[in-house]
Scaffold this motif. Structure first.
Motif, mmCIF file in Angstrom:
data_model
loop_
_atom_site.group_PDB
_atom_site.id
_atom_site.type_symbol
_atom_site.label_atom_id
_atom_site.label_comp_id
_atom_site.label_asym_id
_atom_site.label_seq_id
_atom_site.Cartn_x
_atom_site.Cartn_y
_atom_site.Cartn_z
ATOM 1 N N ILE A 105 -14.672 21.651 -16.601
ATOM 2 C CA ILE A 105 -13.893 22.745 -16.007
ATOM 3 C C ILE A 105 -13.495 22.422 -14.574
ATOM 4 O O ILE A 105 -14.342 22.202 -13.716
ATOM 5 N N MET A 148 -19.115 22.175 -15.036
ATOM 6 C CA MET A 148 -18.328 22.748 -13.941
ATOM 7 C C MET A 148 -18.297 21.720 -12.818
ATOM 8 O O MET A 148 -19.331 21.327 -12.303
ATOM 9 N N GLU A 197 -23.520 22.537 -13.360
ATOM 10 C CA GLU A 197 -22.721 23.222 -12.348
ATOM 11 C C GLU A 197 -22.652 22.351 -11.103
ATOM 12 O O GLU A 197 -23.593 21.625 -10.793
ATOM 13 N N VAL A 221 -14.007 30.813 -14.519
ATOM 14 C CA VAL A 221 -14.808 30.013 -15.440
ATOM 15 C C VAL A 221 -15.208 30.776 -16.707
ATOM 16 O O VAL A 221 -15.243 30.198 -17.795
ATOM 17 N N ASN A 257 -20.936 29.294 -11.498
ATOM 18 C CA ASN A 257 -20.785 30.659 -11.992
ATOM 19 C C ASN A 257 -22.040 30.980 -12.796
ATOM 20 O O ASN A 257 -22.161 30.582 -13.961
ATOM 21 N N ARG A 287 -11.632 24.667 -12.589
ATOM 22 C CA ARG A 287 -11.066 25.984 -12.268
ATOM 23 C C ARG A 287 -11.917 26.632 -11.189
ATOM 24 O O ARG A 287 -13.088 26.279 -11.014
ATOM 25 N N ILE A 309 -18.015 24.076 -8.121
ATOM 26 C CA ILE A 309 -17.825 25.197 -9.045
ATOM 27 C C ILE A 309 -19.172 25.634 -9.603
ATOM 28 O O ILE A 309 -19.890 24.848 -10.215
ATOM 29 N N ALA A 350 -14.391 29.279 -9.543
ATOM 30 C CA ALA A 350 -15.594 29.887 -10.126
ATOM 31 C C ALA A 350 -15.287 31.204 -10.824
ATOM 32 O O ALA A 350 -15.808 31.482 -11.904
#
Length: 114
Positions: free
Chosen positions: A54, A78, A100, A61, A84, A56, A82, A58
Motif C-alpha cells: 500500500i 504499508m 506497517e 488504508v 493505520n 496510500r 504509513i 494512512a
C-alpha cells in the motif's frame, strides 16, 4: 501504483521486478505500468495476489485492507511512513500478516544474500 517515475511506488516496483517478482498495478487512473496491465480494484485482478503493498495515506488504508481480506491476500504491507492501527488489527484478525511503516525495497535489499 503510478506510472510517474518520480513516485516511490514506481521505483519500488521497478526494483522488485528487476529482482524477479511479478507486480500487478492497481490504480483506477492507470492502464499499464512497467509493462503490466493496471486494474481499477484489487477485486478486478484475475490472478492470485499474495502481498498487497500500500502506497496510500494512512487515512486511505482501511478500504484497501478490506479488499485485501476479500481477495484472500496473505500479507498487507504499508510502505514507509504509513501506519493505520485499526486497519492493521482488522487484517490480523482475518489472518493476514501485517507490516506497517516499512519499505519492501529496503527490507529486500537488507535480507538479500550477495
Amino acid at each position: 501504483m503510478s506510472s510517474n517515475p518520480m513516485r516511490s511506488s514506481f521505483g519500488v516496483t521497478e526494483y522488485m521486478q528487476g529482482e524477479g517478482y511479478r507486480i500487478i498495478p492497481v490504480n483506477p487512473n492507470e492502464r499499464e505500468v512497467l509493462g503490466e496491465k493496471s486494474y481499477a480494484r484489487l477485486e478486478d485482478v484475475p490472478d492470485r495476489i499474495e502481498i498487497v503493498n500500500i502506497f496510500r495515506r494512512a487515512e486511505d488504508v482501511a478500504p484497501v485492507v478490506e479488499s485485501a481480506i476479500r481477495i484472500g491476500a496473505k500479507v498487507v504491507w504499508m510502505q514507509q511512513g504509513i501506519e493505520n492501527r485499526e486497519a492493521a488489527e482488522k487484517a490480523r484478525a482475518a489472518g493476514l500478516v501485517v507490516i506497517e511503516d516499512g519499505c519492501i525495497l529496503v527490507e529486500h535489499r537488507e535480507r538479500s544474500i550477495d
